[in-house]
Design an enzyme around this catalytic site. Structure first.
Site, PDB file in Angstrom:
ATOM      1  N   HIS A 267       0.868  -1.193   0.000  1.00  0.00           N
ATOM      2  CA  HIS A 267       0.000   0.000   0.000  1.00  0.00           C
ATOM      3  C   HIS A 267       0.904   1.243   0.000  1.00  0.00           C
ATOM      4  O   HIS A 267       1.707   1.404  -0.898  1.00  0.00           O
ATOM      5  CB  HIS A 267      -0.942  -0.092   1.205  1.00  0.00           C
ATOM      6  CG  HIS A 267      -2.065   0.896   1.255  1.00  0.00           C
ATOM      7  ND1 HIS A 267      -2.420   1.712   0.221  1.00  0.00           N
ATOM      8  CD2 HIS A 267      -2.931   1.192   2.264  1.00  0.00           C
ATOM      9  CE1 HIS A 267      -3.447   2.468   0.571  1.00  0.00           C
ATOM     10  NE2 HIS A 267      -3.781   2.177   1.808  1.00  0.00           N
ATOM     11  N   HIS A 306      -2.477  -2.082  -9.774  1.00  0.00           N
ATOM     12  CA  HIS A 306      -3.483  -1.463  -8.905  1.00  0.00           C
ATOM     13  C   HIS A 306      -4.741  -2.309  -8.924  1.00  0.00           C
ATOM     14  O   HIS A 306      -5.096  -2.885  -9.946  1.00  0.00           O
ATOM     15  CB  HIS A 306      -3.819  -0.050  -9.417  1.00  0.00           C
ATOM     16  CG  HIS A 306      -4.435   0.801  -8.358  1.00  0.00           C
ATOM     17  ND1 HIS A 306      -5.772   0.758  -8.059  1.00  0.00           N
ATOM     18  CD2 HIS A 306      -3.879   1.688  -7.503  1.00  0.00           C
ATOM     19  CE1 HIS A 306      -6.027   1.605  -7.080  1.00  0.00           C
ATOM     20  NE2 HIS A 306      -4.906   2.183  -6.716  1.00  0.00           N
ATOM     21  N   ASP A 362       2.626   5.488  -6.612  1.00  0.00           N
ATOM     22  CA  ASP A 362       3.878   5.379  -5.842  1.00  0.00           C
ATOM     23  C   ASP A 362       5.121   5.276  -6.696  1.00  0.00           C
ATOM     24  O   ASP A 362       6.235   5.284  -6.154  1.00  0.00           O
ATOM     25  CB  ASP A 362       3.784   4.151  -4.924  1.00  0.00           C
ATOM     26  CG  ASP A 362       2.763   4.371  -3.823  1.00  0.00           C
ATOM     27  OD1 ASP A 362       1.882   3.522  -3.648  1.00  0.00           O
ATOM     28  OD2 ASP A 362       2.837   5.426  -3.181  1.00  0.00           O
TER      29      ASP A 362
HETATM   30  C1  SDX Z   1      -1.500   2.195  -3.378  1.00  0.00           C
HETATM   31  O1  SDX Z   1      -6.218   0.786  -3.349  1.00  0.00           O
HETATM   32  C2  SDX Z   1      -5.731   1.953  -3.560  1.00  0.00           C
HETATM   33  O2  SDX Z   1      -6.379   2.842  -4.050  1.00  0.00           O
HETATM   34  C3  SDX Z   1      -4.299   2.141  -3.109  1.00  0.00           C
HETATM   35  C4  SDX Z   1      -3.663   3.460  -3.484  1.00  0.00           C
HETATM   36  C5  SDX Z   1      -4.292   4.605  -2.744  1.00  0.00           C
HETATM   37  O3  SDX Z   1      -4.212   5.749  -3.236  1.00  0.00           O
HETATM   38  O4  SDX Z   1      -4.767   4.382  -1.604  1.00  0.00           O
HETATM   39  O5  SDX Z   1      -3.805   3.689  -4.883  1.00  0.00           O
HETATM   40  C6  SDX Z   1      -2.188   3.495  -3.124  1.00  0.00           C
HETATM   41  O6  SDX Z   1      -1.423   1.396  -2.481  1.00  0.00           O
HETATM   42  C7  SDX Z   1      -0.989   1.907  -4.764  1.00  0.00           C
HETATM   43  C8  SDX Z   1      -0.386   0.464  -4.887  1.00  0.00           C
HETATM   44  C9  SDX Z   1       1.037   0.500  -4.327  1.00  0.00           C
HETATM   45  N1  SDX Z   1       1.565  -0.855  -4.262  1.00  0.00           N
HETATM   46  C10 SDX Z   1       2.539  -1.275  -5.099  1.00  0.00           C
HETATM   47  O7  SDX Z   1       2.995  -0.591  -6.019  1.00  0.00           O
HETATM   48  C11 SDX Z   1       3.052  -2.673  -4.811  1.00  0.00           C
HETATM   49  C12 SDX Z   1       3.151  -3.465  -6.118  1.00  0.00           C
HETATM   50  N2  SDX Z   1       1.767  -3.683  -6.615  1.00  0.00           N
HETATM   51  C13 SDX Z   1       1.162  -4.939  -6.267  1.00  0.00           C
HETATM   52  O8  SDX Z   1       1.487  -5.493  -5.048  1.00  0.00           O
HETATM   53  C14 SDX Z   1      -0.309  -5.011  -6.684  1.00  0.00           C
HETATM   54  O9  SDX Z   1      -0.391  -4.532  -7.960  1.00  0.00           O
HETATM   55  C15 SDX Z   1      -1.352  -4.350  -5.829  1.00  0.00           C
HETATM   56  C16 SDX Z   1      -1.260  -4.759  -4.401  1.00  0.00           C
HETATM   57  C17 SDX Z   1      -1.256  -2.879  -5.930  1.00  0.00           C
HETATM   58  C18 SDX Z   1      -2.713  -4.784  -6.378  1.00  0.00           C
HETATM   59  O10 SDX Z   1      -2.794  -6.127  -6.182  1.00  0.00           O
HETATM   60  P1  SDX Z   1      -4.118  -6.962  -6.577  1.00  0.00           P
HETATM   61  O11 SDX Z   1      -5.170  -6.053  -7.066  1.00  0.00           O
HETATM   62  O12 SDX Z   1      -4.444  -7.869  -5.460  1.00  0.00           O
HETATM   63  O13 SDX Z   1      -3.662  -7.748  -7.845  1.00  0.00           O
HETATM   64  P2  SDX Z   1      -3.015  -9.161  -7.802  1.00  0.00           P
HETATM   65  O14 SDX Z   1      -1.951  -9.196  -6.726  1.00  0.00           O
HETATM   66  O15 SDX Z   1      -4.101 -10.146  -7.762  1.00  0.00           O
HETATM   67  O16 SDX Z   1      -2.257  -9.169  -9.209  1.00  0.00           O
HETATM   68  C19 SDX Z   1      -2.848  -9.716 -10.361  1.00  0.00           C
HETATM   69  C20 SDX Z   1      -1.678 -10.350 -11.099  1.00  0.00           C
HETATM   70  C21 SDX Z   1      -0.930 -11.388 -10.264  1.00  0.00           C
HETATM   71  O17 SDX Z   1      -0.292 -12.279 -11.211  1.00  0.00           O
HETATM   72  P3  SDX Z   1      -0.773 -13.837 -11.233  1.00  0.00           P
HETATM   73  O18 SDX Z   1      -0.561 -14.332  -9.801  1.00  0.00           O
HETATM   74  O19 SDX Z   1      -2.249 -13.774 -11.600  1.00  0.00           O
HETATM   75  O20 SDX Z   1       0.119 -14.464 -12.249  1.00  0.00           O
HETATM   76  O21 SDX Z   1      -0.684  -9.361 -11.402  1.00  0.00           O
HETATM   77  C22 SDX Z   1       0.529  -9.664 -10.707  1.00  0.00           C
HETATM   78  C23 SDX Z   1       0.154 -10.619  -9.572  1.00  0.00           C
HETATM   79  O22 SDX Z   1       1.269 -11.434  -9.220  1.00  0.00           O
HETATM   80  N3  SDX Z   1       1.015  -8.415 -10.179  1.00  0.00           N
HETATM   81  C24 SDX Z   1       2.271  -8.013 -10.287  1.00  0.00           C
HETATM   82  C25 SDX Z   1       2.290  -6.745  -9.714  1.00  0.00           C
HETATM   83  N4  SDX Z   1       1.050  -6.420  -9.277  1.00  0.00           N
HETATM   84  C26 SDX Z   1       0.264  -7.465  -9.567  1.00  0.00           C
HETATM   85  N5  SDX Z   1       3.363  -8.628 -10.800  1.00  0.00           N
HETATM   86  C27 SDX Z   1       4.522  -7.912 -10.750  1.00  0.00           C
HETATM   87  N6  SDX Z   1       4.609  -6.670 -10.233  1.00  0.00           N
HETATM   88  C28 SDX Z   1       3.517  -6.054  -9.703  1.00  0.00           C
HETATM   89  N7  SDX Z   1       3.604  -4.834  -9.191  1.00  0.00           N
END
Ligand code: SDX
Length: 427
Positions: A267, A306, A362
């Protein structure tokens, strides 16, 4: 004429049910009538991370994840970032309308009157180790504030909610700046209410012996970043604020739960994790091998992806513009080239395209904060300062929502059936 209902047949019993559809949702409690037998509890919905569950009705922030739209109270983020001050946005989020000039003057005066913290809070901060993470310090100090303002417990009293809202907006920057000073072994620089909200924060953070001239471009850049972080509908930390606040605990305790949620690397902690990732890559020539490692499932591309945005995060686009203005003042951050190359490769690589992974809020902020002089571990504190009005607006909307009840999910039990106790000598 089609009615707004769902017709559901339970093939276990052959029975059919009409379930009302409103606002594109069905009420999960309407599923309880679907029973396999008279003693059956009835159907529940199962959605562990709320992937497809609306937890509330809200009028504060609208996001369209496919079109990359973000609006606060109906105003597009692009216009607000261009024309508003952060305190104007805080007023808009909390009160629902942009303030008139006189309303803004009262709002700014009220906030500037509460920027000091009790000296015991300074002693509390002194107790942290020199290398304590500033998010841990913010979390501890803000929850400690609840013990100084017992009246904050009267959450159903509008006047009390206003006073605590003002206190939190006013004191969070002071506590954040004090946490920075503590980590540097510097004496606290007390608030100066003759300065604007953001300039006062910068002065409390960076003023050494009275020799601090706020750079107007950097102050405005930081203010725009605070505006871009101000709210984001039902994200993890806001959901924590609402869930904890639903027990009617005071807002200082509820917001410390939100700060704790934001602290996580998935997050708000992602802006700090992005810098560590860029430092790990080290040089632009290492980007392709780093991306290949990610594609093999070793780690995540921090600052990408996201839950809602399946296209470019509109904030990331605006943040890149802020970056240009900041780097004009501070000189280019050498890690920017690595970040730009990482984005270039990711946006054309099937692995990321198929997962709809784009830069989020971020990805670039850390580079800007670092150029402004903030240490990496402080980045999420800056996110928390921006998000404070959003948390407060969502908290009050939850309290005033007639549908609000204490947040208490159900579960699917997968543990042992009943079994007899086993005395220790027989285990
Ligand atoms: C914020 O919710 C909000 O609005 C949050 C926010 C706010 O203003 O409050 O916008 C702020 O928290 C932004 C997000 C910051 N976090 C990161 O940058 C961390 C990296 N991102 C991931 O951890 C992820 O993208 C999330 C947590 C942001 C979202 O995760 P989801 O929606 O649960 O998606 P998921 O994990 O189910 O991903 C779907 C697929 C998966 O692959 P498979 O397992 O299906 O093969 O995409 C992959 C994930 O492994 N994936 C990524 C990835 N994000 C998702 N793979 C590599 N790098 C990534 N960043």
């Amino acid at each position: 004429m089609p009615t707004d209902t769902l017709t559901v047949t339970d093939n276990r019993t052959g029975k059919t049910y009409e379930i009302k559809i409103s606002d594109g949702t069905i009420s999960a409690t309407d599923l309880r009538q679907i029973r396999s037998s008279p003693e059956d509890f009835g159907l529940m919905s199962y959605d562990p991370a709320f992937l497809n569950t609306a937890s509330c009705r809200s009028a504060i922030t609208f996001i369209d994840g496919d079109k990359g739209i973000l609006r606060y109270r109906g105003f597009p983020i692009e216009e607000l970032a261009e024309h508003s001050s952060f305190l104007e946005i805080a007023y808009l989020l909390c009160e629902g309308e942009l303030p008139t000039r006189s309303q803004l003057e009262v709002w700014e005066r009220d906030i500037s009157g509460h920027t000091y913290v009790h000296t015991s809070i300074s002693k509390f901060l002194d107790g942290f180790r020199y290398n304590a993470h500033p998010m841990g310090m913010l979390l501890g100090a803000v929850s400690a504030l609840s013990t100084f303002y017992p009246d904050a417990a009267h959450v159903l009293d509008r006047k009390q909610r206003y006073v605590q809202r003002i206190r939190l907006l006013a004191k969070m920057p002071t506590i954040a700046a004090f946490a920075f000073r503590h980590s540097r072994g510097l004496p606290y620089e007390y608030p100066r209410n003759d300065l604007g909200y953001v300039a006062n924060f910068a002065n409390m953070t960076f003023n050494i012996g009275g020799r601090f001239e706020p750079n107007r471009v950097l102050i405005r850049a930081l203010e725009v970043l605070l505006i871009l972080h101000a709210d984001h509908e039902q994200n993890c930390s806001t959901a924590a604020m609402r869930a904890v606040g639903s027990s009617q605990v005071d807002p200082f305790s509820a917001i410390s739960a939100a700060i704790a949620a934001l602290y996580g690397p998935l997050h708000g902690g992602a802006n700090e994790a992005v810098l560590h990732m860029l430092e790990e890559i080290g040089d632009i020539k290492n980007v392709p091998s780093f991306v290949e490692k990610l594609k093999k499932g070793h780690g995540k591309l921090m600052g990408f992806g996201h839950r809602v945005y399946k296209s470019y995060d509109p904030r990331a686009r605006l943040i890149k513009r802020v970056a240009d203005e900041v780097f004009e003042q501070t000189g280019l951050n050498p890690k920017l080239d690595i970040a730009l190359e990482l984005e270039r490769i990711a946006l054309q690589d099937e692995y990321f395209i198929s997962r709809k992974l784009y830069p989020n809020v971020d990805f670039y902020t850390g580079l800007i904060y670092q150029a402004m002089g903030y240490p990496t571990e402080f980045f999420t504190v800056l996110f928390a300062l921006g998000r404070t009005p959003g948390w407060l607006a969502q908290w009050e909307e939850m309290l005033l929502d007639p549908e609000t009840k204490i947040s208490r999910p159900r579960q699917v039990y997968i543990g042992h059936p009943t079994r007899p106790f086993v005395p220790i000598h027989r285990r």
